[in-house]
Design a protein around this motif. Sequence first.
Motif, PDB file in Angstrom:
ATOM      1  N   ASP A 123      14.960  40.296   9.326  1.00 51.26           N
ATOM      2  CA  ASP A 123      15.864  41.118   8.523  1.00 51.26           C
ATOM      3  C   ASP A 123      17.278  40.931   9.070  1.00 51.26           C
ATOM      4  O   ASP A 123      17.525  39.998   9.837  1.00 51.26           O
ATOM      5  CB  ASP A 123      15.442  42.594   8.530  1.00 51.26           C
ATOM      6  CG  ASP A 123      15.351  43.180   9.936  1.00 51.26           C
ATOM      7  OD1 ASP A 123      16.054  42.663  10.847  1.00 51.26           O
ATOM      8  OD2 ASP A 123      14.600  44.137  10.141  1.00 51.26           O
ATOM      9  N   HIS A 124      18.193  41.823   8.715  1.00 48.87           N
ATOM     10  CA  HIS A 124      19.589  41.621   9.113  1.00 48.87           C
ATOM     11  C   HIS A 124      19.857  41.918  10.582  1.00 48.87           C
ATOM     12  O   HIS A 124      20.964  41.701  11.067  1.00 48.87           O
ATOM     13  CB  HIS A 124      20.513  42.480   8.233  1.00 48.87           C
ATOM     14  CG  HIS A 124      20.479  43.945   8.557  1.00 48.87           C
ATOM     15  ND1 HIS A 124      19.440  44.759   8.162  1.00 48.87           N
ATOM     16  CD2 HIS A 124      21.341  44.730   9.245  1.00 48.87           C
ATOM     17  CE1 HIS A 124      19.673  45.982   8.577  1.00 48.87           C
ATOM     18  NE2 HIS A 124      20.818  46.000   9.240  1.00 48.87           N
ATOM     19  N   ALA A 125      18.814  42.384  11.301  1.00 47.74           N
ATOM     20  CA  ALA A 125      19.011  42.713  12.713  1.00 47.74           C
ATOM     21  C   ALA A 125      18.051  41.978  13.644  1.00 47.74           C
ATOM     22  O   ALA A 125      18.008  42.271  14.837  1.00 47.74           O
ATOM     23  CB  ALA A 125      18.853  44.220  12.905  1.00 47.74           C
ATOM     24  N   THR A 126      17.280  41.027  13.143  1.00 44.43           N
ATOM     25  CA  THR A 126      16.318  40.294  13.979  1.00 44.43           C
ATOM     26  C   THR A 126      17.049  39.501  15.065  1.00 44.43           C
ATOM     27  O   THR A 126      18.041  38.830  14.772  1.00 44.43           O
ATOM     28  CB  THR A 126      15.491  39.321  13.112  1.00 44.43           C
ATOM     29  OG1 THR A 126      14.827  40.051  12.083  1.00 44.43           O
ATOM     30  CG2 THR A 126      14.459  38.586  13.954  1.00 44.43           C
ATOM     31  N   PRO A 127      16.600  39.548  16.320  1.00 48.38           N
ATOM     32  CA  PRO A 127      17.240  38.749  17.378  1.00 48.38           C
ATOM     33  C   PRO A 127      17.258  37.262  17.021  1.00 48.38           C
ATOM     34  O   PRO A 127      16.253  36.718  16.542  1.00 48.38           O
ATOM     35  CB  PRO A 127      16.351  39.013  18.606  1.00 48.38           C
ATOM     36  CG  PRO A 127      15.712  40.334  18.331  1.00 48.38           C
ATOM     37  CD  PRO A 127      15.510  40.392  16.847  1.00 48.38           C
ATOM     38  N   MET A 128      18.386  36.609  17.274  1.00 49.79           N
ATOM     39  CA  MET A 128      18.535  35.215  16.884  1.00 49.79           C
ATOM     40  C   MET A 128      17.591  34.285  17.645  1.00 49.79           C
ATOM     41  O   MET A 128      17.240  33.208  17.156  1.00 49.79           O
ATOM     42  CB  MET A 128      19.987  34.770  17.092  1.00 49.79           C
ATOM     43  CG  MET A 128      20.979  35.439  16.150  1.00 49.79           C
ATOM     44  SD  MET A 128      20.520  35.266  14.402  1.00 49.79           S
ATOM     45  CE  MET A 128      20.504  33.487  14.253  1.00 49.79           C
ATOM     46  N   VAL A 129      17.155  34.681  18.832  1.00 46.69           N
ATOM     47  CA  VAL A 129      16.197  33.871  19.588  1.00 46.69           C
ATOM     48  C   VAL A 129      14.898  33.736  18.806  1.00 46.69           C
ATOM     49  O   VAL A 129      14.297  32.648  18.725  1.00 46.69           O
ATOM     50  CB  VAL A 129      15.928  34.493  20.979  1.00 46.69           C
ATOM     51  CG1 VAL A 129      14.809  33.741  21.683  1.00 46.69           C
ATOM     52  CG2 VAL A 129      17.188  34.473  21.825  1.00 46.69           C
ATOM     53  N   LEU A 130      14.444  34.840  18.219  1.00 48.06           N
ATOM     54  CA  LEU A 130      13.223  34.805  17.427  1.00 48.06           C
ATOM     55  C   LEU A 130      13.406  33.950  16.169  1.00 48.06           C
ATOM     56  O   LEU A 130      12.546  33.145  15.821  1.00 48.06           O
ATOM     57  CB  LEU A 130      12.807  36.224  17.031  1.00 48.06           C
ATOM     58  CG  LEU A 130      12.103  37.064  18.088  1.00 48.06           C
ATOM     59  CD1 LEU A 130      11.777  38.457  17.541  1.00 48.06           C
ATOM     60  CD2 LEU A 130      10.818  36.381  18.543  1.00 48.06           C
ATOM     61  N   VAL A 131      14.531  34.129  15.487  1.00 48.29           N
ATOM     62  CA  VAL A 131      14.802  33.341  14.283  1.00 48.29           C
ATOM     63  C   VAL A 131      14.802  31.857  14.622  1.00 48.29           C
ATOM     64  O   VAL A 131      14.232  31.034  13.892  1.00 48.29           O
ATOM     65  CB  VAL A 131      16.145  33.759  13.651  1.00 48.29           C
ATOM     66  CG1 VAL A 131      16.454  32.885  12.433  1.00 48.29           C
ATOM     67  CG2 VAL A 131      16.125  35.233  13.246  1.00 48.29           C
ATOM     68  N   SER A 132      15.414  31.489  15.739  1.00 48.07           N
ATOM     69  CA  SER A 132      15.469  30.084  16.159  1.00 48.07           C
ATOM     70  C   SER A 132      14.075  29.536  16.450  1.00 48.07           C
ATOM     71  O   SER A 132      13.748  28.394  16.105  1.00 48.07           O
ATOM     72  CB  SER A 132      16.351  29.940  17.402  1.00 48.07           C
ATOM     73  OG  SER A 132      17.682  30.313  17.120  1.00 48.07           O
ATOM     74  N   ALA A 133      13.221  30.347  17.086  1.00 47.34           N
ATOM     75  CA  ALA A 133      11.858  29.907  17.400  1.00 47.34           C
ATOM     76  C   ALA A 133      11.061  29.667  16.123  1.00 47.34           C
ATOM     77  O   ALA A 133      10.328  28.669  16.011  1.00 47.34           O
ATOM     78  CB  ALA A 133      11.160  30.959  18.267  1.00 47.34           C
ATOM     79  N   TYR A 134      11.213  30.541  15.144  1.00 52.13           N
ATOM     80  CA  TYR A 134      10.513  30.359  13.874  1.00 52.13           C
ATOM     81  C   TYR A 134      11.018  29.109  13.144  1.00 52.13           C
ATOM     82  O   TYR A 134      10.233  28.358  12.557  1.00 52.13           O
ATOM     83  CB  TYR A 134      10.715  31.590  12.981  1.00 52.13           C
ATOM     84  CG  TYR A 134      10.232  32.894  13.583  1.00 52.13           C
ATOM     85  CD1 TYR A 134       9.126  32.931  14.435  1.00 52.13           C
ATOM     86  CD2 TYR A 134      10.876  34.107  13.300  1.00 52.13           C
ATOM     87  CE1 TYR A 134       8.686  34.126  14.992  1.00 52.13           C
ATOM     88  CE2 TYR A 134      10.436  35.304  13.852  1.00 52.13           C
ATOM     89  CZ  TYR A 134       9.351  35.307  14.693  1.00 52.13           C
ATOM     90  OH  TYR A 134       8.915  36.493  15.241  1.00 52.13           O
ATOM     91  N   MET A 135      12.333  28.875  13.186  1.00 53.61           N
ATOM     92  CA  MET A 135      12.895  27.687  12.535  1.00 53.61           C
ATOM     93  C   MET A 135      12.416  26.408  13.212  1.00 53.61           C
ATOM     94  O   MET A 135      12.158  25.398  12.550  1.00 53.61           O
ATOM     95  CB  MET A 135      14.423  27.744  12.554  1.00 53.61           C
ATOM     96  CG  MET A 135      15.028  28.739  11.590  1.00 53.61           C
ATOM     97  SD  MET A 135      16.798  28.477  11.395  1.00 53.61           S
ATOM     98  CE  MET A 135      17.369  28.755  13.054  1.00 53.61           C
TER      99      MET A 135
END
Length: 525
Positions: free
Chosen positions: A365-377
Amino acid sequence: MSAQPAAPPAAEPMTHREVLESLSGLLLVLFVAMISGTIVSVALPQIIGALNGSQSQYTWVVTASLLASTASTPIWGKLADLFNKKLLLQISIVIFMIGSLACGFAQNTGQVIAFRALQGLGMGALQILAQVIIAAMISPKERGRYNGYLGAVIAVATVGGPLLGGLIADVSWLGWRWCFFIAVPFTIAAFVLLAKTLHLPTVRRPDVSIDYWGATLIAVGVSVLLIWVTFVGDSFAWASWQTAAMAGGGVLLLAAATWVESRVREPIVPLHVIRRRTPALAIVASLSVGMAMFGGAVFLGQYFQIGRGYGPTSAGLLTIPMMLGVLVSSTISGRMVSASGRTKPYILTGLVVLLAGFAGLATIDHATPMVLVSAYMLAVGVGVGMSMQNLVLVIQNTVPLSEIGAASGAVTFFRSLGGTVGVSVLGAVLANRVATGIAEGLAKAGIPVHGTGAAAGGLNLAAMPEPVKAIVRAAYGDATGHIFLVSAAITAVGLVAAAFLKPARLRDSLDLPASPAEDQTPAAV
């Protein structure tokens, strides 16, 4: 299909040096085609904002090029079986360059969408002809290694595209128009390089027949369904006469196209190929990979800029984990495929990782830590890299050299169709969720909807007051996870299809020794 005369030069494989010289031009062509899509992805919010476009138009700037590319891919693939491949490649380079220039000079979103369609026509040709020409030079077993190079170039273009697009959009004296103009020097360089290095024997067939009716019906049928997906639930209800006319009409057109393809001598989509078990399953899996490739690149760039507030350059940098995953996994898996002669283990592993990546992105969502977003990508990138080119290789391994263009065109067509439908469906889901989120946010804040420009899905954030801008950002950030939940579901279908692929070793020869029966491939492992 009538036998075609054998050309003496084709009897002997090209030397490694000859292959590399020609491959350099082909990879540059592929780089040009791929970067044209990704270089725009990060700059799109700025482009649509500058031209006062909407979320639907945002989606169609991407969909127009994908649709033209998808509809024309099987045509270019079939033409490659019938005519001079080098000449076709040169023609497609010129079409692509004209489309790129026209996009750069566009004055409104309607013109951008129309010229992107022309650009997509060239993109489709460049992508399929590069694969067909490589298949005409290199045996399937050796092609695994070269397909690794192919995947690496796609990854570099995908990595470099958002970064370059972000930099161009951020530089005031360049501006977003140079996201289109920048392709021109690449196309000129590719044209010159291929004119000097690519030398293929020309096989002339006296009984050439092109299925114009089938091509037209496929293109119109797909277009009608995509237009319906874009506007249903917004401009008209799901249960309405418009839905009946457009959805029913699209299905009837595609049914008519199937009938035509089963009757003509030279079908655009060879039904006798895609009816076989292995190609059919590979095509289903390719649909999900297509959605991963295009949906991820298009909507993650928008998520970072609108949902998280990053600039174009930063948004491009933030997509690096996904592209790094494609680069590393495609190169390594390509070499391992050539060494082992097997594809299924790498395709299955890739789709499992891809599913895990999408499942993770579905939670953001709009507040998810970017580390997690990067791992998923990163997981999505690894999955795409391991499966994308190997699925093409699976189908190429089952057909004779005389049908390599049509077969490659078929799998690329369905992969592009997956991307086109994916962008349209995901865009429609995103637009609905965003509109609902903005309306609820405005109501809670006590801000009147009319006059804000947000409720209609406008993307010109610079023209919005700060309170409205914050609501719009949160709506986009929170809505993005829902579209990747849809992607995860479709990837699961692709994984099931890939699980039923028949294990087979890649052949060492350029051509099949004889016309095989259905799914008759070299010894199974």
